[in-house]
Scaffold this active site. Structure first.
Site, PDB file in Angstrom:
ATOM      1  N   ILE A  61       0.865  -1.183   0.000  1.00  0.00           N
ATOM      2  CA  ILE A  61       0.000   0.000   0.000  1.00  0.00           C
ATOM      3  C   ILE A  61       0.901   1.232   0.000  1.00  0.00           C
ATOM      4  O   ILE A  61       1.706   1.409   0.912  1.00  0.00           O
ATOM      5  CB  ILE A  61      -0.921   0.024   1.243  1.00  0.00           C
ATOM      6  CG1 ILE A  61      -1.810  -1.226   1.299  1.00  0.00           C
ATOM      7  CG2 ILE A  61      -1.768   1.299   1.274  1.00  0.00           C
ATOM      8  CD1 ILE A  61      -2.802  -1.365   0.150  1.00  0.00           C
ATOM      9  N   HIS A  62       0.760   2.058  -1.026  1.00  0.00           N
ATOM     10  CA  HIS A  62       1.646   3.231  -1.081  1.00  0.00           C
ATOM     11  C   HIS A  62       1.053   4.446  -1.787  1.00  0.00           C
ATOM     12  O   HIS A  62       1.579   5.548  -1.686  1.00  0.00           O
ATOM     13  CB  HIS A  62       2.958   2.864  -1.796  1.00  0.00           C
ATOM     14  CG  HIS A  62       2.816   2.806  -3.289  1.00  0.00           C
ATOM     15  ND1 HIS A  62       2.295   1.712  -3.931  1.00  0.00           N
ATOM     16  CD2 HIS A  62       3.094   3.721  -4.244  1.00  0.00           C
ATOM     17  CE1 HIS A  62       2.277   1.946  -5.230  1.00  0.00           C
ATOM     18  NE2 HIS A  62       2.741   3.157  -5.447  1.00  0.00           N
ATOM     19  N   ARG A  63      -0.068   4.282  -2.510  1.00  0.00           N
ATOM     20  CA  ARG A  63      -0.572   5.404  -3.297  1.00  0.00           C
ATOM     21  C   ARG A  63      -1.059   6.546  -2.398  1.00  0.00           C
ATOM     22  O   ARG A  63      -1.708   6.317  -1.382  1.00  0.00           O
ATOM     23  CB  ARG A  63      -1.713   4.961  -4.222  1.00  0.00           C
ATOM     24  CG  ARG A  63      -1.213   4.269  -5.467  1.00  0.00           C
ATOM     25  CD  ARG A  63      -2.306   4.137  -6.504  1.00  0.00           C
ATOM     26  NE  ARG A  63      -1.822   3.361  -7.637  1.00  0.00           N
ATOM     27  CZ  ARG A  63      -1.249   3.886  -8.725  1.00  0.00           C
ATOM     28  NH1 ARG A  63      -1.098   5.191  -8.825  1.00  0.00           N
ATOM     29  NH2 ARG A  63      -0.834   3.114  -9.693  1.00  0.00           N
TER      30      ARG A  63
END
Length: 361
Positions: free
Chosen positions: A208-210
């Site tokens: 998860i990084h956006r």
């Protein structure tokens, strides 16, 4: 030899660039100069890729990172322009949809240098995403648009690109070449499964990084609540992106899952090969899951890789805790052979031949 300049800045671009660099080295017609913008600056997200994947070392490293979108793109544009004036290439190759992509394309176009956009035609139809803006603008000023899928070609035609003096070609997905090539050696080059004490098909891989997720407390909480619940029955392993770590700390969230540092490409391949399924908001990892015969839960409201959803290999859940949990259970009970030819074959060679044709004109 005719010279091209390749712009790389983020993890997926290193992987894709490795494929084309290897094809270029196999032939003798093109000299490649690599520029690393520095957009991903963590050693595990950048330098390790050049070492592991034997990508030629960048001739230029701009070390531009940690800035706002405007500042980052502007500084890259300025520095890349200086390099292009020195190198005088026949074409500039850019990948995907990052600030590095747009800056490289703009710098080239303003100097009347041909632009090759690999992964052209992808659309999320969400203009709130910086990536969507980057890819649309890059496509519009490109000379050779290398599309990974028929949907990508259709997107360009629907936007009137047939009326422009450019080449639109469906080559397939260059990431597929990378997975097939490096899968043969990833087990020898990474001990991550043993080091973490993981068992095949006994864990879930998550990333998860956006910004749309990390910078929204409600969304980030929803996603990590689902991961925590899944972790109660199947271990969740998540390589932690610096931005995600920062926001978890800021929101004082401490999810009970297994966090690990960002990993190199071979370790990520081993995690993909051995996991039971993938939960991600990454674009590239959706396809890498498919290439490794894993179902994928997409923690976003849309995807550029619509064919994965249409064919039942992935599901869009957004940040909904309930939807993520439901699809987790559904996919665990689903069997498919992953044999549909969604992304082509021998893609790097096809792209190379099209670039050669472009710069010979």
């Amino acid at each position: 030899m005719k010279k091209i300049v390749t712009i790389l800045g983020a993890r997926p671009q290193f992987v894709k660039g490795a494929v084309l660099s290897r094809v270029i080295q196999k032939h003798t017609e093109i000299e490649e100069v690599i520029v690393h913008t520095g957009q991903h600056f963590d050693a595990n997200m950048s330098a390790v890729f050049f070492d592991e994947m034997q990508i030629p070392k960048p001739k230029y490293n701009l070390n531009i990172n940690g800035l706002s979108h405007g500042a980052m793109t502007g500084q890259m544009l300025e520095k890349i322009e200086e390099i292009l004036l020195i190198e005088k290439p026949k074409a500039v190759v850019v990948y995907g949809d990052t600030n590095s992509t747009l800056a490289g394309a703009l710098a080239a176009k303003k100097l009347h240098i041909k632009v090759v956009h690999i992964e052209a035609g992808l659309r999320s139809f969400n203009m709130q995403m910086p990536e969507e803006v980057n890819r649309i603008l890059t496509d519009r000023i490109g000379n050779l648009l290398s599309c990974p899928t028929e949907i990508a070609v259709s997107n360009l035609k629907n936007e009137g690109f047939d009326n422009f003096d450019i080449f639109i070609e469906k080559h397939g997905d260059i990431m597929k070449d990378a997975v097939e090539f490096y899968s043969k050696s990833s087990e020898d080059k990474s001990t991550i499964i043993k080091d973490l004490g993981l068992e095949r098909n006994k864990f879930v891989l998550a990333t998860i990084h956006r910004q749309e997720n990390t910078d929204d407390k409600e969304k980030l909480t929803g996603i990590f609540s689902a991961l925590e619940k899944i972790n109660a029955s199947k271990k969740v392993v998540l390589p932690l992106h610096p931005r995600t770590k920062k926001m978890l700390d800021q929101y004082k969230l401490k999810p009970n899952i297994t966090f690990i540092d960002p990993v190199g490409y071979f370790s990520m391949l081993e995690l993909l090969k051995n996991c039971s399924l993938v939960i991600t908001d990454s674009g590239g990892l959706q396809k890498e899951a498919f290439f490794n015969k894993k179902f994928c839960i997409i923690a976003r409201e849309e995807t550029e890789w619509k064919e994965l959803v249409d064919n039942g290999y992935a599901a869009i859940t957004g940040a909904s805790t309930g939807k993520i949990e439901n699809y987790f259970q559904q996919f665990l009970a689903t069997t498919k052979d992953f044999k549909e030819p969604l992304y082509g074959e021998n893609v790097g060679e096809k792209i190379y031949q099209s670039i050669l044709k472009l710069i010979k004109e």
